[in-house]
Design an enzyme around this catalytic site. Structure first.
Site, PDB file in Angstrom:
ATOM      1  N   HIS A 117      50.091  30.727  32.585  1.00  0.00           N
ATOM      2  CA  HIS A 117      49.201  30.841  33.080  1.00  0.00           C
ATOM      3  C   HIS A 117      49.923  29.732  34.249  1.00  0.00           C
ATOM      4  O   HIS A 117      49.418  28.666  34.172  1.00  0.00           O
ATOM      5  CB  HIS A 117      47.518  31.473  32.746  1.00  0.00           C
ATOM      6  CG  HIS A 117      46.578  31.677  33.738  1.00  0.00           C
ATOM      7  ND1 HIS A 117      46.485  32.379  34.678  1.00  0.00           N
ATOM      8  CD2 HIS A 117      46.303  30.743  34.592  1.00  0.00           C
ATOM      9  CE1 HIS A 117      45.898  32.828  35.299  1.00  0.00           C
ATOM     10  NE2 HIS A 117      45.089  31.450  35.531  1.00  0.00           N
ATOM     11  N   ASP A 122      33.757  38.103  33.675  1.00  0.00           N
ATOM     12  CA  ASP A 122      34.708  37.007  34.593  1.00  0.00           C
ATOM     13  C   ASP A 122      34.417  38.286  35.636  1.00  0.00           C
ATOM     14  O   ASP A 122      34.292  38.157  37.055  1.00  0.00           O
ATOM     15  CB  ASP A 122      35.845  36.904  34.327  1.00  0.00           C
ATOM     16  CG  ASP A 122      36.166  36.303  35.329  1.00  0.00           C
ATOM     17  OD1 ASP A 122      36.081  34.480  35.882  1.00  0.00           O
ATOM     18  OD2 ASP A 122      37.688  36.768  35.579  1.00  0.00           O
ATOM     19  N   ARG A 160      31.013  35.060  43.325  1.00  0.00           N
ATOM     20  CA  ARG A 160      31.112  33.516  43.556  1.00  0.00           C
ATOM     21  C   ARG A 160      32.097  33.370  44.853  1.00  0.00           C
ATOM     22  O   ARG A 160      31.760  32.273  45.181  1.00  0.00           O
ATOM     23  CB  ARG A 160      32.592  32.869  42.264  1.00  0.00           C
ATOM     24  CG  ARG A 160      31.543  32.229  40.691  1.00  0.00           C
ATOM     25  CD  ARG A 160      32.978  31.647  40.131  1.00  0.00           C
ATOM     26  NE  ARG A 160      33.406  30.895  40.542  1.00  0.00           N
ATOM     27  CZ  ARG A 160      34.568  30.910  39.734  1.00  0.00           C
ATOM     28  NH1 ARG A 160      35.020  32.030  39.036  1.00  0.00           N
ATOM     29  NH2 ARG A 160      35.491  29.900  40.340  1.00  0.00           N
ATOM     30  N   SER A 182      36.810  31.575  33.707  1.00  0.00           N
ATOM     31  CA  SER A 182      37.122  32.557  34.101  1.00  0.00           C
ATOM     32  C   SER A 182      38.452  32.674  33.913  1.00  0.00           C
ATOM     33  O   SER A 182      39.008  33.523  33.508  1.00  0.00           O
ATOM     34  CB  SER A 182      36.929  32.049  36.008  1.00  0.00           C
ATOM     35  OG  SER A 182      37.707  33.486  36.030  1.00  0.00           O
ATOM     36  N   LYS A 222      40.125  35.090  30.078  1.00  0.00           N
ATOM     37  CA  LYS A 222      41.105  35.566  29.960  1.00  0.00           C
ATOM     38  C   LYS A 222      42.077  36.312  28.517  1.00  0.00           C
ATOM     39  O   LYS A 222      43.091  36.361  28.772  1.00  0.00           O
ATOM     40  CB  LYS A 222      41.597  36.199  31.900  1.00  0.00           C
ATOM     41  CG  LYS A 222      40.029  37.074  32.547  1.00  0.00           C
ATOM     42  CD  LYS A 222      41.204  36.794  34.281  1.00  0.00           C
ATOM     43  CE  LYS A 222      40.708  35.592  34.694  1.00  0.00           C
ATOM     44  NZ  LYS A 222      40.103  35.945  35.865  1.00  0.00           N
TER      45      LYS A 222
HETATM   46  N1  URA Z   1      42.018  32.517  39.021  1.00  0.00           N
HETATM   47  C1  URA Z   1      40.788  33.192  38.192  1.00  0.00           C
HETATM   48  O1  URA Z   1      41.272  33.767  37.311  1.00  0.00           O
HETATM   49  N2  URA Z   1      39.516  32.171  38.374  1.00  0.00           N
HETATM   50  C2  URA Z   1      39.417  31.706  39.477  1.00  0.00           C
HETATM   51  O2  URA Z   1      37.925  31.344  38.814  1.00  0.00           O
HETATM   52  C3  URA Z   1      40.167  30.930  40.225  1.00  0.00           C
HETATM   53  C4  URA Z   1      41.736  31.374  39.395  1.00  0.00           C
END
Ligand code: URA
Length: 433
Positions: A82, A161, A168, A183, A187
């Site tokens: 990621h 999320d 947010r 967040s 995932k």
């Molecule tokens: N990418 C995400 O998936 N969440 C965040 O809060 C910031 C970047």
């Protein structure tokens, strides 16, 4: 339990229990806790932070708000990667086929562009015919048979999320380290890979502006992953200048194909090889030096290019693009931007380049929700290079000459040329975990 009391506790920096955090996430996902209360709690988190235990509980509650994938049918150790988002970051498109060519398994769910940063899914969608929506069974089968599959986040994964992120964005609570950590990691954990390599970026084109903040975020993400039983490492990398020579969707795919041919190496290959080596190492393919050599061999031998072509074909894309990049979409207009003076490229402000590309149509905005896949910028030089006055700095691509003219102005402001060469900064700052 009252939401009001939990907001007040976090505001006073009193740690919440796991049950209290589950109550908040569960209530908000089900619509029982209203947006204004969740916003107030997230603002309290922004101001006061969370402990590692609270961040971990929040991540797990968000992971459990929806479905989790079962990757056991892939039949081997699975590894995910990621990136926290940057400009010109196309490493997934190199790393996934490199690791697959070395016998690893990379089931990858990626996102669309966010703000000024590009998204892997948009880049893949620029390939004619490429589908980023596979069924769960197709996704698992392709990972098992080819070694890599890249699809968009789908299904009922982490609905908490989705709702929290949208809120947010509206309430100035995006750049909070515990909220970003929860967040991203919720995932990653819902996808369920055995190992996770994180590329945490800092600099003008990243959410984290300093290496110190990136290191704090990276450490939290690694700690949360380990508490959830995953193998995890984070690489902290410089995003003060765009990564590689192209920014834009089809332009970046073209650059990836060129690099997969193994004829040239730049900062994109440097980072991709480093990330691939970490992924192979966590997958148990050897020590880190052996893994780096394996990754390098897969790239230079053309095996990674073959894997890339197999992945494109399996997902409905035209595999001929690996030898004919002219099949990729092209913008209607282009303009060469030249250097206003001689000197050395001191810096290229990533965020400004990202915003210029957004304006050219390479990303989505409220006014332009669709993407011009051919739009973007191709640089002819990088930070530290010497340049003569009137020599080309870059070419901009867009649907109209007016858009190209506007981008030219923005890019000339983003590129600083000075008489003395800048100090070189390393691409990889630190490795955590
Ligand atoms: N990418 C995400 O998936 N969440 C965040 O809060 C910031 C970047």
């Amino acid at each position: 339990m009252q939401t009001y009391d939990l907001i007040q506790k976090t505001r006073r920096k009193e740690p919440l229990t796991e049950a209290e955090i589950c109550f908040l996430v569960d209530g908000f996902t089900k619509g029982v806790i209203p947006d204004y209360m969740m916003s107030a709690w997230m603002m309290a988190v922004c101001c006061q932070g969370l402990t590692t235990e609270e961040t971990s509980a929040l991540t797990l509650a968000m992971r459990d708000s929806g479905d989790c994938l079962d990757l056991s049918t892939v039949g081997g150790v699975t590894v995910d990667k990621h990136s926290t988002g940057g400009i010109g970051d196309k490493t997934t498109l190199l790393v996934a086929p490199i690791v697959a060519a070395c016998g690893g398994y990379v089931p990858k769910m990626s996102g669309k562009g966010l703000g000024f940063t590009g998204g892997t899914i948009d880049k893949l969608e620029s390939i004619p015919g490429f589908s980023v929506t596979l069924s769960e069974q197709e996704f698992l089968k392709q990972t098992r048979e080819i070694g890599c599959a890249v699809i968009s986040q789908s299904g009922n994964l982490t609905p908490a999320d989705k709702k929290m992120y949208a809120l947010r964005n509206l309430t100035a609570t995006v750049d909070s380290i515990p909220l970003i950590c929860a967040s991203i990691m919720s995932k990653k954990l819902a996808l369920g890979a055995d190992c996770i390599v994180l590329d945490v970026k800092y600099g003008s084109g990243a959410f984290m502006k300093t290496a110190e903040d990136a290191a704090i975020l990276a450490k939290q993400m690694v700690d949360v992953a380990k508490l959830a039983g995953k193998k995890c490492r984070a690489v902290i990398t410089d995003m003060n200048a765009p990564l590689g020579c192209c920014v834009g969707n089809a332009l970046e795919v073209e650059e990836v194909i060129h690099l997969l041919h193994g004829e040239e190496q730049n900062r994109v290959t440097e980072l991709s090889l480093a990330l691939a080596a970490q992924m192979l190492f966590l997958s148990g393919k050897g020590d880190i030096v052996q893994c780096y050599r394996m990754a390098e061999q897969a790239l230079t031998s053309g095996e990674a290019l073959v894997k890339f072509g197999q992945m494109v074909a399996a997902q409905g894309g035209d595999p001929h693009i690996t030898d004919h990049t002219d099949l990729l979409p092209k913008a209607a207009c282009e303009k060469i931007v030249t250097a206003p003076q001689s000197g050395y490229i001191r810096s290229i402000h990533s965020e400004e380049v990202g915003l210029a590309c957004l304006e050219l149509g390479a990303g989505r905005t409220a006014d332009h929700p669709s993407i011009d896949y051919g739009a973007g910028v191709r640089f002819c030089c990088g930070v530290g290079d010497a340049i003569e006055a009137d020599a080309p700095l870059c070419t901009v691509y867009g649907s109209t000459q007016e858009l190209c003219d506007r981008a030219e102005k923005r890019l000339l402001d983003a590129i600083a040329i000075r008489k003395v060469p800048p100090q070189k900064t390393p691409l990889i700052h630190t490795i955590i975990g």
